[in-house]
Design a protein around this motif. Sequence first.
Motif, PDB file in Angstrom:
ATOM      1  N   VAL A   1       0.787  -1.133   0.200  1.00  0.00           N
ATOM      2  CA  VAL A   1       0.590   0.272   0.014  1.00  0.00           C
ATOM      3  C   VAL A   1       1.204   1.086   0.317  1.00  0.00           C
ATOM      4  O   VAL A   1       1.471   1.418   1.010  1.00  0.00           O
ATOM      5  CB  VAL A   1      -0.913  -0.179   1.476  1.00  0.00           C
ATOM      6  CG1 VAL A   1      -1.694   0.923   1.169  1.00  0.00           C
ATOM      7  CG2 VAL A   1      -1.729  -1.178   1.046  1.00  0.00           C
ATOM      8  N   VAL A   2       0.687   2.151  -0.979  1.00  0.00           N
ATOM      9  CA  VAL A   2       1.329   3.487  -1.438  1.00  0.00           C
ATOM     10  C   VAL A   2       0.655   4.120  -0.917  1.00  0.00           C
ATOM     11  O   VAL A   2      -0.579   4.949  -1.997  1.00  0.00           O
ATOM     12  CB  VAL A   2       2.262   3.108  -2.006  1.00  0.00           C
ATOM     13  CG1 VAL A   2       2.901   4.238  -2.544  1.00  0.00           C
ATOM     14  CG2 VAL A   2       2.963   2.414  -2.892  1.00  0.00           C
ATOM     15  N   ALA A   3       0.514   5.349  -0.124  1.00  0.00           N
ATOM     16  CA  ALA A   3      -0.438   6.817  -0.108  1.00  0.00           C
ATOM     17  C   ALA A   3       0.921   8.044  -0.862  1.00  0.00           C
ATOM     18  O   ALA A   3       2.059   8.026  -0.749  1.00  0.00           O
ATOM     19  CB  ALA A   3      -0.041   7.063   1.554  1.00  0.00           C
ATOM     20  N   GLU A   4      -0.498   8.166  -1.560  1.00  0.00           N
ATOM     21  CA  GLU A   4       0.106   9.252  -2.195  1.00  0.00           C
ATOM     22  C   GLU A   4      -0.414  11.129  -1.951  1.00  0.00           C
ATOM     23  O   GLU A   4      -1.159  10.760  -1.233  1.00  0.00           O
ATOM     24  CB  GLU A   4      -0.962   9.543  -3.603  1.00  0.00           C
ATOM     25  CG  GLU A   4      -0.363   8.351  -4.425  1.00  0.00           C
ATOM     26  CD  GLU A   4      -1.425   8.404  -6.131  1.00  0.00           C
ATOM     27  OE1 GLU A   4      -0.727   8.638  -7.026  1.00  0.00           O
ATOM     28  OE2 GLU A   4      -2.354   8.446  -5.871  1.00  0.00           O
ATOM     29  N   GLY A   5       0.641  11.851  -2.514  1.00  0.00           N
ATOM     30  CA  GLY A   5       0.591  13.667  -2.029  1.00  0.00           C
ATOM     31  C   GLY A   5       0.588  13.685  -0.141  1.00  0.00           C
ATOM     32  O   GLY A   5      -0.650  14.517  -0.229  1.00  0.00           O
ATOM     33  N   VAL A   6       1.402  13.097   0.043  1.00  0.00           N
ATOM     34  CA  VAL A   6       2.052  12.708   1.615  1.00  0.00           C
ATOM     35  C   VAL A   6       2.457  14.519   2.094  1.00  0.00           C
ATOM     36  O   VAL A   6       3.489  15.598   1.833  1.00  0.00           O
ATOM     37  CB  VAL A   6       2.259  12.088   2.234  1.00  0.00           C
ATOM     38  CG1 VAL A   6       2.914  12.568   3.503  1.00  0.00           C
ATOM     39  CG2 VAL A   6       1.394  11.015   2.170  1.00  0.00           C
ATOM     40  N   GLU A   7       1.931  15.726   2.357  1.00  0.00           N
ATOM     41  CA  GLU A   7       2.287  16.588   2.683  1.00  0.00           C
ATOM     42  C   GLU A   7       2.824  17.591   3.855  1.00  0.00           C
ATOM     43  O   GLU A   7       3.243  18.198   3.885  1.00  0.00           O
ATOM     44  CB  GLU A   7       1.655  17.679   2.219  1.00  0.00           C
ATOM     45  CG  GLU A   7       1.257  17.692   0.240  1.00  0.00           C
ATOM     46  CD  GLU A   7       0.242  18.692  -0.310  1.00  0.00           C
ATOM     47  OE1 GLU A   7      -0.313  19.639   0.710  1.00  0.00           O
ATOM     48  OE2 GLU A   7      -0.306  18.513  -1.704  1.00  0.00           O
ATOM     49  N   THR A   8       1.955  16.461   4.722  1.00  0.00           N
ATOM     50  CA  THR A   8       2.246  17.382   6.193  1.00  0.00           C
ATOM     51  C   THR A   8       2.790  15.860   7.175  1.00  0.00           C
ATOM     52  O   THR A   8       2.589  14.879   6.876  1.00  0.00           O
ATOM     53  CB  THR A   8       0.578  17.470   6.770  1.00  0.00           C
ATOM     54  OG1 THR A   8       0.130  16.828   6.993  1.00  0.00           O
ATOM     55  CG2 THR A   8       0.136  18.793   5.989  1.00  0.00           C
ATOM     56  N   GLU A   9       3.174  16.466   8.450  1.00  0.00           N
ATOM     57  CA  GLU A   9       3.555  15.408   9.286  1.00  0.00           C
ATOM     58  C   GLU A   9       3.054  14.790   9.987  1.00  0.00           C
ATOM     59  O   GLU A   9       2.316  13.773  10.500  1.00  0.00           O
ATOM     60  CB  GLU A   9       4.559  16.242  10.210  1.00  0.00           C
ATOM     61  CG  GLU A   9       6.271  16.832   9.657  1.00  0.00           C
ATOM     62  CD  GLU A   9       6.730  17.301  10.870  1.00  0.00           C
ATOM     63  OE1 GLU A   9       6.490  17.530  11.481  1.00  0.00           O
ATOM     64  OE2 GLU A   9       7.764  17.915  10.139  1.00  0.00           O
TER      65      GLU A   9
END
Length: 293
Positions: free
Chosen positions: A236-244
């Motif tokens: 599983v890959v999460a896309e678009g992680v921008e915040t901690e």
Amino acid sequence: RAKAAGRAQWVVFDPGMRAAALERIELERELGGALAAGQLRLVYQPVVDLQTEQVVGFEALLRWQHPTLGAIGPDRFVPVAEDSGHIVPIGRWVLAEATATAARWQRAHPRATPLSMAVNVSARQLAGGTLVEHVAEALASSGIAPSSLVLEVTETALVTDPDAVAERLTELRALGTRLALDDFGTGYSSLSYLRQFDVDVLKIDRSFVDLLDGSADDAAIVHGLVQLGRTLRLEVVAEGVETEAQRDRLRAERCDLAQGWLFAKPLEADEAELLLLAQASGAPALPRPRPAT
Ligand code: C2E
Ligand code: MG
Ligand code: MG
Ligand code: MG
């Protein structure tokens, strides 16, 4: 004007639509020579292991720098390239270029599991008759392990012609490449496709990762998607992680991998290489982003 807007034919002459149609025509005309003129290049976004924050692979993303029109993003030109068929020779070049780059980086940075390279494949490529040949060609000339090449397709590409697509996917599987379902959750009947097609990787769309800044109910959707992938033994890959906060939440959910501006934007090849070198020389993880001002 209001009266005219009520008439169906007004739509045809809507200035916005006219401009969009003209842009498509211009892009289509210019795309023909873009590859030969060296205007296309790939940038590479790191994919990181959420537990260690080490780079485990990259996603190749197309960029088009036009001499007079400037930088044109893939969201603008890939749909045009699909409709016109230009995506087939362009896609062939992307496969060759991305696998050649992967071969170089894998040689320079050997790992127990070789660095992966993900390449986006559109509906038109998948339905056409030459994708398997082009993938085989790229594997042969680069020499990379087939399992380190991940082909990303969207659910929309799968529904276009499910029978033909199933056949192509079987042939690709025989070559040993892996298959990722991109933008997962944004398409049609997502769940049935997971059963019908032999998927290896689930990429949770950015719109769901965005929910992790919202309410508990919203976060439950992400929880469900990660669990689904884990239950089916998919990566599983999460896309678009921008915040901690998003990263921490995804890590707690035991999502395997992530991509996003928090870790790194898509990088020019030489920048990506520097990042790999920095990690190899024992840099703790990716450089921490500067605090927002
Ligand atoms: P995608 O495959 O879902 O790629 C992810 C997109 O999210 C990329 O946009 C990437 O730059 C962007 N992104 C990554 N991290 C973040 C983040 O933290 N925040 C935000 N807001 N965005 C982030 P990009 O490069 O503009 O590509 C857009 C789409 O164009 C891709 O979506 C893919 O569907 C298509 N595309 C790109 N390269 C190719 C290609 O070589 N072949 C084909 N057929 N399609 C391509
Ligand atoms: Mg993708
Ligand atoms: Mg995506
Ligand atoms: Mg997308």
